[in-house]
Design an enzyme around this catalytic site. Structure first.
Site, short mmCIF file in Angstrom:
data_model
loop_
_atom_site.label_atom_id
_atom_site.label_comp_id
_atom_site.label_asym_id
_atom_site.label_seq_id
_atom_site.Cartn_x
_atom_site.Cartn_y
_atom_site.Cartn_z
N THR A 179 -0.03 12.19 -1.88
CA THR A 179 -1.11 12.90 -2.54
C THR A 179 -1.33 14.25 -1.87
OG1 THR A 179 -2.22 10.87 -3.23
CG2 THR A 179 -3.58 12.84 -3.07
N LYS B 245 0.88 -1.18 0.00
CA LYS B 245 0.00 0.00 0.00
C LYS B 245 0.91 1.22 0.00
CE LYS B 245 -3.75 2.58 1.14
NZ LYS B 245 -4.46 2.34 2.41
N HIS C 33 -5.71 13.52 7.91
CA HIS C 33 -6.40 12.59 8.81
C HIS C 33 -7.03 13.28 10.02
CE1 HIS C 33 -4.98 9.64 6.13
NE2 HIS C 33 -3.80 9.44 6.65
N SER D 147 1.33 5.63 -1.39
CA SER D 147 0.61 6.83 -1.79
C SER D 147 0.57 6.93 -3.31
CB SER D 147 1.31 8.07 -1.21
OG SER D 147 0.76 9.24 -1.77
#
Length: 281
Positions: free
Chosen positions: A108, A56, A152, A58
């Protein structure tokens, strides 16, 4: 017996929710992988060094690794209403010639920030400083930097530091493009071969669907890695980041990724990417 695939993803609730079934050998016909938990800045570096089989990362890292890794059409995170914020001590501050703290230059969030700044701060900055995420809001509060880019949970806590939101990068992106924000991508080593990549996509999609079908099965795994996060917050996190694009990017998802990378390349922020390279064959 073949060695298990080596997979890395974050301990965040959306990732543990998505990968629970696969990680526990609950996807029919798919062996459980060897899992490494790491924050996305770490997995970005792993991908650039060609480590592990599935990661995983970005979307901001994707242009640097597409030669070796293929983007899988499922398992990642795209969303709306969840973009990063630029925070300042005073509302409406002018950042021209200022110093801005960011958590990473391969994310991002950073690309969205630079695309926004190209229009909103045409005079440019004096300096962009990379610092650990948890240090950014205190640095803005204490005047060590003029602004900070946060992501976040900081969307909900920045007022506790007496800070103001100068701009919402997600709102700017969605207003300009009408597209979701490409956040985290799932990539797999191209050397596994086209047939294996298709199998992996099917496995990840099956893991997503299993999580949706019986969400309570993944709950102990999610909470065990959620770093003391309140269960209700973990549920909200999953609800925000695990959506239709997690099951399949679809044309809108690919369009969002292409738009981000094309615009970023136009500003000289990332290498140019052939849109065809985004679709695993």
């Amino acid at each position: 017996m073949a060695e298990p695939l080596r997979v890395a993803y974050s301990p965040c609730p959306n990732d543990t929710f998505v990968f629970h079934a696969w990680a526990h050998g609950l996807v029919p016909g798919a062996d459980a992988p060897e899992v490494l938990f790491a924050d996305i800045d770490v997995t970005n570096g792993m991908a650039e060094r060609g480590e592990l089989d599935v990661l995983k990362i970005s979307y901001g890292q994707l242009p640097w690794v597409l030669d070796e890794y293929a983007l899988l059409p499922c398992g990642g995170a795209l969303g709306r209403g969840c973009g990063p914020l630029v925070l300042t001590r005073e509302p409406g501050a002018d950042l021209t010639g200022g110093t801005v703290a960011v958590p990473s230059e391969r994310s991002t969030a950073y690309l969205l920030f630079r695309l926004w700044a190209a229009q909103a701060v045409p005079g440019g900055f004096r300096e962009i400083v990379v610092m650990p995420f948890h240090e950014i809001m205190p640095a803005v509060r204490d005047g060590r930097v003029d602004a900070g880019l946060v992501i976040h949970e900081a969307r909900f806590t920045y007022r506790q530091y007496g800070l103001h939101s100068l701009a919402d990068m997600g709102e700017a992106w969605e207003r300009a493009t009408g597209l979701p924000i490409p956040l985290g991508a799932i990539v797999a080593r191209r050397s596994l071969g086209a047939a294996r990549l298709r199998e992996l996509a099917d496995t990840v999609r099956a893991s997503v669907e299993a999580a949706w079908k019986e969400p309570e099965n993944s709950r102990p795994y999610v909470l065990a890695h959620a770093q003391e996060m309140d269960p209700a917050v973990a549920d909200q996190h999953i609800g925000l980041y695990v959506n239709e694009f997690t099951a399949d990017l679809g044309e809108e998802g690919y369009a969002a990724v292409e738009a981000l990378l094309t615009r970023a390349a136009g500003e000289g922020l990332v290498p140019s990417v052939d849109p065809g390279a985004l679709r695993a064959r």
